[in-house]
Design an enzyme around this catalytic site. Structure first.
Site, mmCIF file in Angstrom:
data_model
loop_
_atom_site.group_PDB
_atom_site.id
_atom_site.type_symbol
_atom_site.label_atom_id
_atom_site.label_comp_id
_atom_site.label_asym_id
_atom_site.label_seq_id
_atom_site.Cartn_x
_atom_site.Cartn_y
_atom_site.Cartn_z
ATOM 1 C CD GLU A 183 -3.070 -1.024 0.350
ATOM 2 O OE1 GLU A 183 -3.352 0.116 -0.058
ATOM 3 O OE2 GLU A 183 -3.704 -2.043 0.020
ATOM 4 C CB CYS A 224 -1.478 7.359 1.425
ATOM 5 S SG CYS A 224 -3.005 6.600 1.972
HETATM 6 P P1 NAD Z 1 8.206 4.551 5.302
HETATM 7 O O1 NAD Z 1 8.299 3.785 4.026
HETATM 8 O O2 NAD Z 1 9.314 5.428 5.709
HETATM 9 O O3 NAD Z 1 7.973 3.570 6.574
HETATM 10 C C1 NAD Z 1 6.899 2.678 6.681
HETATM 11 C C2 NAD Z 1 7.332 1.503 7.532
HETATM 12 O O4 NAD Z 1 8.408 0.859 6.907
HETATM 13 C C3 NAD Z 1 7.801 1.869 8.939
HETATM 14 O O5 NAD Z 1 7.237 0.956 9.860
HETATM 15 C C4 NAD Z 1 9.308 1.710 8.855
HETATM 16 O O6 NAD Z 1 9.891 1.326 10.071
HETATM 17 C C5 NAD Z 1 9.462 0.630 7.833
HETATM 18 N N1 NAD Z 1 10.742 0.675 7.109
HETATM 19 C C6 NAD Z 1 11.545 1.747 6.914
HETATM 20 N N2 NAD Z 1 12.634 1.400 6.185
HETATM 21 C C7 NAD Z 1 12.500 0.070 5.915
HETATM 22 C C8 NAD Z 1 13.292 -0.874 5.198
HETATM 23 N N3 NAD Z 1 14.415 -0.525 4.609
HETATM 24 N N4 NAD Z 1 12.835 -2.148 5.107
HETATM 25 C C9 NAD Z 1 11.681 -2.511 5.678
HETATM 26 N N5 NAD Z 1 10.889 -1.656 6.379
HETATM 27 C C10 NAD Z 1 11.292 -0.386 6.488
HETATM 28 O O7 NAD Z 1 6.856 5.301 5.115
HETATM 29 P P2 NAD Z 1 6.297 6.434 6.010
HETATM 30 O O8 NAD Z 1 7.128 7.655 5.858
HETATM 31 O O9 NAD Z 1 6.036 5.925 7.386
HETATM 32 O O10 NAD Z 1 4.887 6.698 5.298
HETATM 33 C C11 NAD Z 1 4.722 7.611 4.263
HETATM 34 C C12 NAD Z 1 4.449 6.967 2.948
HETATM 35 O O11 NAD Z 1 3.484 5.946 3.086
HETATM 36 C C13 NAD Z 1 3.882 7.919 1.923
HETATM 37 O O12 NAD Z 1 4.488 7.695 0.683
HETATM 38 C C14 NAD Z 1 2.416 7.547 1.865
HETATM 39 O O13 NAD Z 1 1.790 7.851 0.636
HETATM 40 C C15 NAD Z 1 2.474 6.085 2.103
HETATM 41 N N6 NAD Z 1 1.214 5.631 2.645
HETATM 42 C C16 NAD Z 1 0.439 4.812 1.900
HETATM 43 C C17 NAD Z 1 -0.790 4.415 2.398
HETATM 44 C C18 NAD Z 1 -1.704 3.512 1.625
HETATM 45 O O14 NAD Z 1 -2.643 3.035 2.230
HETATM 46 N N7 NAD Z 1 -1.475 3.280 0.342
HETATM 47 C C19 NAD Z 1 -1.198 4.846 3.642
HETATM 48 C C20 NAD Z 1 -0.363 5.672 4.377
HETATM 49 C C21 NAD Z 1 0.845 6.056 3.883
#
Ligand code: NAD
Length: 457
Positions: free
Chosen positions: A210, A244
Site C-alpha cells: 500500500e 496517502c
Molecule cells: P516509510 O516507508 O518510511 O515507513 C513505513 C514503515 O516501513 C515503517 O514501519 C518503517 O519502520 C518501515 N521501514 C523503513 N525502512 C525500511 C526498510 N528498509 N525495510 C523494511 N521496512 C522499512 O513510510 P512512512 O514515511 O512511514 O509513510 C509515508 C508513505 O506511506 C507515503 O508515501 C504515503 O503515501 C504512504 N502511505 C500509503 C498508504 C496507503 O494506504 N497506500 C497509507 C499511508 C501512507
C-alpha cells in the site's frame, strides 16, 4: 534477529495446531480486538494527539471510526466469507463438482507507517484475523505513543504465538521482512516498498504494498466550485496533508482557477480560522526531517494563500502554490504535507496528458457536473481508486477494495477484500466414482476424435 526469528517460529508452530482456523475462534478474536479498542479509546485519542496533534474529530473520523466500521463488517460477514463457494464445472468434466475453499496463509507480517498509525496498523490486522492467520505487527517508530498503545492492547489480549507487536525502526523492519513469512502487508513509501518486495522475493513471499504517489485532483469548469473547494480542502489539509490519498496537486480549468483559489481560501478559514498555525485542531508535521523537507517546497512557487510555518511547533500553514514549474522539487515526489500546487489547463486532453505522463497515482479526484467528463476521466486514466465530486471517501466504504496500481501499490484490502488478501483460494474438484469415461486414456482407440468434439476451437 534471533528474537524475531524465534517469534515467527513460535507463531508457525502454533499455527499448525489449527486453533486459529475455526469460525468460532476467528469471531471471538475479532470481538476481543474490538472490545480492547473500545476500552482504550481515550488513550488512543491521547496518543494520536501526542504523535501528530490530531484533534478528536480527526482521530475519530479517520482512525477509530473506520476501524469500527471495518471490524463490524468483518464480524457480520465472516461466516459467509469463510464458506466454500460452489462454482460451475464444464461439460468436459461431466460427473464432477467444483468449489473454492478459502484457507489461511499462515504467519503474516504487517508493517505500518506513522501517518494514520492506529488505523493503518489495526485495519489490516482485521483481515489477517478474519482469514485465520497469525500476525506480527511492526508499527512505525515515528508514532511512538500510538505504537505503545497498540503493543499494550495486543499483548494484554492475545498470546504472542497468535499476534505479537515488534517495535523498532528500519533495522528491525529489515530483519522482519527478510524472514519467511507467508504474506507481508506493507504500508508506506514507494522506495521502501521496493526493498520490501525484493526481500520478500527471496522466499517467494507474496506481498501487498500500500504505497503512495502524486494523486491529482481535476476541477473542470462546470464543477460546483464552492463545494469542490470545501471537499478538496478537507482531503488535502486533514492531518496536515500527511495522507496517502490526499490530493497532491490541482489541475483546474483556467476559466475557474481564480474562483476556486478564493473558495479554497474561504474553506480553509472556515475550518481552521484566520491563523491555522495557532488552531488547536490543526495537526503538526511528524518530525523535524519531514518538516524541513516540506518547508523547502514553499520556495517552489508563489503562495496564493498560506505559506507560513512554525519551526517550534512543526506546523506548516495550509498553502496553495501558484507558478510552480513541473520540474521543481515539489513536483518530483509525493508532497505528503499541506502544500497544494495548482496548474491551469485549457482543455481536458491537456489534463489527461499531464496525468498520464507520471506514474499511476494512488487516487484521482474529478470535480465536474458532466457525466461525460466524469466517464472520460475515470476511464482514460489509471489510478488506484478515487472519487467523483469528493475526496478520500472511497476509502471509507467496505464495498470498495482499497489499493494502488503500478508505482502506487499492489494488492488491496477493506471489506471482503481484506479477507481475500490474507487467504489462499484453494480450488477443489470432486470427481464421481460412479462412471469413468475411457476416451481420455491413451489406450482408447480414436479417443482424440471425441476429445476434439468436446474441446473445439
Ligand atoms: P516509510 O516507508 O518510511 O515507513 C513505513 C514503515 O516501513 C515503517 O514501519 C518503517 O519502520 C518501515 N521501514 C523503513 N525502512 C525500511 C526498510 N528498509 N525495510 C523494511 N521496512 C522499512 O513510510 P512512512 O514515511 O512511514 O509513510 C509515508 C508513505 O506511506 C507515503 O508515501 C504515503 O503515501 C504512504 N502511505 C500509503 C498508504 C496507503 O494506504 N497506500 C497509507 C499511508 C501512507
Amino acid at each position: 534477529m534471533v528474537r524475531v526469528q524465534e517469534l515467527l517460529e513460535r507463531q508457525q508452530t502454533w499455527f499448525q495446531t489449527g486453533e486459529s482456523r475455526s469460525y468460532a475462534y476467528r469471531l471471538t478474536q475479532l470481538k476481543k480486538l474490538k472490545q480492547a479498542v473500545v476500552e482504550r479509546e481515550a488513550a488512543i485519542l491521547e496518543a494520536l494527539r501526542s504523535d501528530l496533534g490530531k484533534s478528536e474529530h480527526e482521530a475519530y473520523t479517520l482512525e477509530i471510526g473506520p476501524f469500527y466500521a471495518e471490524i463490524n463488517f468483518a464480524i457480520k460477514h465472516l461466516r459467509r466469507w469463510m464458506k466454500p463457494k460452489r462454482v460451475k464445472t464444464p461439460m468436459t468434466h461431466l460427473g464432477s463438482r467444483s468449489w473454492i475453499m478459502p484457507e489461511p496463509l499462515g504467519s503474516v507480517l504487517i508493517v505500518s507507517p506513522w501517518n494514520y498509525p492506529f488505523n493503518l496498523t489495526l485495519t489490516p490486522l482485521i483481515g489477517a484475523i478474519a482469514a485465520g492467520n497469525t500476525a506480527i505487527i511492526k508499527p512505525s517508530e515515528l508514532s511512538v505513543a500510538t505504537a505503545g498503545i497498540i503493543e499494550a492492547l495486543i499483548s494484554e489480549n492475545f498470546p504472542p504465538a497468535f499476534i505479537a507487536v515488534v517495535q523498532g525502526g528500519a533495522d528491525t523492519s529489515r530483519e522482519l521482512v527478510a524472514l519467511p513469512f507467508d504474506h507481508i502487508f506493507y504500508t508506506g513509501g514507494t522506495e521502501v516498498g521496493k526493498l520490501v518486495m525484493a526481500a520478500a522475493a527471496q522466499h517467494l513471499t507474496p506481498v501487498t504494498l500500500e504505497l503512495g504517489g502524486k494523486s491529482p485532483c481535476i476541477v473542470h469548469h462546470d464543477a460546483s466550485i464552492a463545494l469542490a473547494a470545501k471537499r478538496i480542502a478537507f482531503g488535502k489539509f486533514l492531518n496536515s496533508g500527511q495522507t496517502c490519498v490526499a490530493p497532491d496537486y490541482l489541475l483546474v480549468h483556467r476559466s475557474v482557477k481564480d474562483a476556486l483559489l478564493e473558495a479554497l481560501a474561504q474553506a480553509v478559514a472556515s475550518f481552521y480560522g484566520d491563523e491555522p498555525l495557532k488552531h488547536p485542531d490543526y495537526g503538526r508535521i511528524a518530525s523535524r526531517r519531514h518538516y524541513d523537507r516540506l518547508k523547502s517546497f514553499l520556495q517552489d512557487g508563489k503562495a496564493a494563500f498560506g505559506g507560513g510555518s512554525d519551526d517550534e511547533a512543526l506546523r506548516i500553514a495550509p498553502t496553495v502554490l501558484e507558478d510552480v514549474a513541473w520540474s521543481s522539487p515539489v513536483m518530483q515526489e509525493e508532497i505528503f504535507g499541506p502544500i497544494l500546487p495548482v496548474f491551469a489547463y485549457e482543455d481536458l486532453q491537456e489534463a489527461i496528458a499531464l496525468v498520464n505522463a507520471r506514474p499511476k497515482p494512488l487516487a484521482l479526484y474529478v470535480f465536474s457536473r458532466s457525466e461525460a467528463v466524469q466517464r472520460r476521466l475515470t476511464s482514460s486514466l489509471s489510478f488506484g481508486g478515487g472519487c467523483i465530486n469528493d475526496t478520500m471517501l472511497h476509502l471509507g466504504s467496505p464495498y470498495l477494495p482499497f489499493g494502488g496500481v503500478g508505482q502506487s501499490g499492489t494488492g488491496s484490502y477493506h471489506g471482503e477484500q481484506s479477507f481475500l488478501t490474507f487467504s489462499h483460494r484453494k480450488s477443489v474438484l470432486k470427481q464421481t466414482t460412479a462412471f469413468d469415461f475411457p476416451f481420455r486414456y491413451p489406450s482408447f482407440k480414436n479417443g482424440v476424435k471425441i476429445i476434439r468434439m468436446l474441446m473445439k476451437p
